[in-house]
Write an enzyme that holds these catalytic residues in place. Structure first.
Site, PDB file in Angstrom:
ATOM      1  N   ASN A 257      19.342 -53.610 -20.470  1.00 33.04           N
ATOM      2  CA  ASN A 257      17.901 -53.874 -20.411  1.00 33.04           C
ATOM      3  C   ASN A 257      17.365 -54.550 -21.687  1.00 33.04           C
ATOM      4  OD1 ASN A 257      17.237 -50.830 -18.514  1.00 33.04           O
ATOM      5  ND2 ASN A 257      17.546 -52.908 -17.753  1.00 33.04           N
TER       6      ASN A 257
ATOM      7  N   ASP B   4      15.034 -46.746 -10.558  1.00 35.19           N
ATOM      8  CA  ASP B   4      14.985 -48.199 -10.370  1.00 35.19           C
ATOM      9  C   ASP B   4      13.878 -48.591  -9.384  1.00 35.19           C
ATOM     10  OD1 ASP B   4      15.792 -50.804 -10.809  1.00 35.19           O
ATOM     11  OD2 ASP B   4      17.274 -50.781  -9.194  1.00 35.19           O
TER      12      ASP B   4
HETATM   13  C1  IPE Z   1      19.243 -49.557 -14.034  1.00 39.22           C
HETATM   14  O1  IPE Z   1      18.310 -50.401 -13.499  1.00 39.22           O
HETATM   15  C2  IPE Z   1      18.801 -49.073 -15.379  1.00 39.22           C
HETATM   16  C3  IPE Z   1      17.689 -48.134 -15.377  1.00 39.22           C
HETATM   17  C4  IPE Z   1      17.189 -47.578 -14.331  1.00 39.22           C
HETATM   18  C5  IPE Z   1      17.168 -47.819 -16.679  1.00 39.22           C
HETATM   19  P1  IPE Z   1      18.439 -51.992 -13.638  1.00 39.22           P
HETATM   20  O2  IPE Z   1      17.346 -52.571 -12.842  1.00 39.22           O
HETATM   21  O3  IPE Z   1      18.499 -52.380 -15.075  1.00 39.22           O
HETATM   22  O4  IPE Z   1      19.871 -52.251 -12.987  1.00 39.22           O
HETATM   23  P2  IPE Z   1      20.460 -53.559 -12.293  1.00 39.22           P
HETATM   24  O5  IPE Z   1      20.203 -54.706 -13.233  1.00 39.22           O
HETATM   25  O6  IPE Z   1      19.767 -53.724 -11.003  1.00 39.22           O
HETATM   26  O7  IPE Z   1      21.915 -53.245 -12.113  1.00 39.22           O
HETATM   27  C1  IPE Z   2      13.457 -49.628 -13.470  1.00 38.17           C
HETATM   28  O1  IPE Z   2      12.736 -50.546 -12.760  1.00 38.17           O
HETATM   29  C2  IPE Z   2      13.004 -49.526 -14.895  1.00 38.17           C
HETATM   30  C3  IPE Z   2      13.997 -49.972 -15.867  1.00 38.17           C
HETATM   31  C4  IPE Z   2      15.139 -50.548 -15.605  1.00 38.17           C
HETATM   32  C5  IPE Z   2      13.667 -49.771 -17.252  1.00 38.17           C
HETATM   33  P1  IPE Z   2      13.032 -52.109 -12.845  1.00 38.17           P
HETATM   34  O2  IPE Z   2      12.228 -52.685 -13.951  1.00 38.17           O
HETATM   35  O3  IPE Z   2      14.478 -52.380 -12.919  1.00 38.17           O
HETATM   36  O4  IPE Z   2      12.446 -52.578 -11.464  1.00 38.17           O
HETATM   37  P2  IPE Z   2      13.048 -53.678 -10.485  1.00 38.17           P
HETATM   38  O5  IPE Z   2      14.480 -53.301 -10.203  1.00 38.17           O
HETATM   39  O6  IPE Z   2      12.925 -54.981 -11.188  1.00 38.17           O
HETATM   40  O7  IPE Z   2      12.195 -53.574  -9.273  1.00 38.17           O
HETATM   41 MG    MG Z   3      15.924 -52.743 -11.506  1.00 35.24          MG
END
Ligand code: IPE
Ligand code: IPE
Ligand code: MG
Length: 258
Positions: free
Chosen positions: A78, A30
């Site tokens: 996602n 994340d």
């Molecule tokens: C969790 O990250 C999913 C992945 C790392 C693929 P998200 O960014 O989607 O999670 P939330 O929304 O902060 O819970």
């Molecule tokens: C993790 O990074 C990647 C996926 C969830 C696919 P994020 O895209 O969630 O990054 P933040 O949390 O918005 O910084």
């Molecule tokens: Mg995230």
């Protein structure tokens, strides 16, 4: 089809305190978006650097002889992201498999997927399926990508499959136990994670491996995923080695080898 599962009873856990290296590490990758935002870059570049960090994680875990590495690459939730971002993430997943397939074969790394591979765009699915097929013989490490994954969906899918078998008279309610339930989940072939590492500073599981993480050690890092490196992994492993996994027993019992 019923998956083969480890027949060893797991409800009491291992007999010792288990401070050695984790057999199965699961990574919640994340922070790509915030990493980019902090640098005045588009989210896209955060994801691109995130893929490089994922490759580093595979290498670092393989070098440490970790047997199972699971990467949370794309959650079911996602799909709610903007269309452009979803398309980019699907393209990056495809490239990840295409770019590393041969290297995984050389390093004896087997690719597997949990979640909903059939919900991915065709091109992404085909690349992943090709990598799964070509790396099938890998025995050093199992690299599992969680794609379109949601822990609750996985459980619901398993319950549905079990209910259908029961309805068809193939299974009695009293035959349903933890092992049987696991066998119907997409994670049915993997051992439970010993250590979950989440980057990005959030302290939540986001529906990742809910059932399987019942006894996992959790490590939360403030670094954003694109900054993942060997030092961060070392820190997580060091923290893991200091934890006492008691599986419900007392420390005294563990000291006596109970
Ligand atoms: C969790 O990250 C999913 C992945 C790392 C693929 P998200 O960014 O989607 O999670 P939330 O929304 O902060 O819970
Ligand atoms: C993790 O990074 C990647 C996926 C969830 C696919 P994020 O895209 O969630 O990054 P933040 O949390 O918005 O910084
Ligand atoms: Mg995230």
């Amino acid at each position: 089809m019923l998956r083969t599962v480890d027949a060893a009873p797991s409800h009491y856990g291992p007999r010792h305190t288990m401070t050695e290296q984790p057999k199965h590490i699961a990574l919640i990758m994340d922070g790509n978006g915030r990493w980019a935002h902090a640098r005045g870059l588009p989210r896209r570049q955060g994801h691109e650097h995130g893929v490089e960090a994922a490759a580093r994680a595979v290498q670092a875990c393989a070098e440490r002889s970790v047997k199972h590495l699971t990467l949370f690459a794309f959650s079911h939730s996602n799909w709610k992201r903007p269309k452009d971002e979803v398309e980019l993430l699907m393209r990056l997943c495809m490239q990840f498999a295409d770019d590393h397939r041969q290297e995984w074969v050389r390093r004896s790394i087997r690719l597997e997927v949990i979640g909903a591979l059939d919900e991915l765009p065709r091109a992404t699915r085909l690349s992943i399926e090709r990598a799964i097929a070509e790396t099938r013989g890998g025995e050093r490490m199992v690299l599992t990508l969680a794609l379109g994954y949601a822990g609750r969906h996985d459980l619901v899918g398993a319950v549905r499959a079990i209910a259908a078998r029961a309805q068809a008279g193939l299974l009695l309610p009293e035959e349903i136990d933890e092992q049987r339930l696991r066998a119907f989940m997409t994670t049915g072939n993997m051992p439970d994670p010993d250590l979950v590492i989440r980057t990005g500073g959030e302290k939540r599981l986001s529906d990742f491996l809910l059932f399987e993480c019942a006894n996992a050690e959790l490590f939360f890092a403030d670094e954003m995923w694109p900054d993942f490196d060997d030092a961060l992994l070392e820190r997580a492993l060091a923290a893991f080695s200091r934890r006492q996994r008691r599986f419900g027993r007392t420390a005294e019992q563990l000291a006596q080898g109970a």
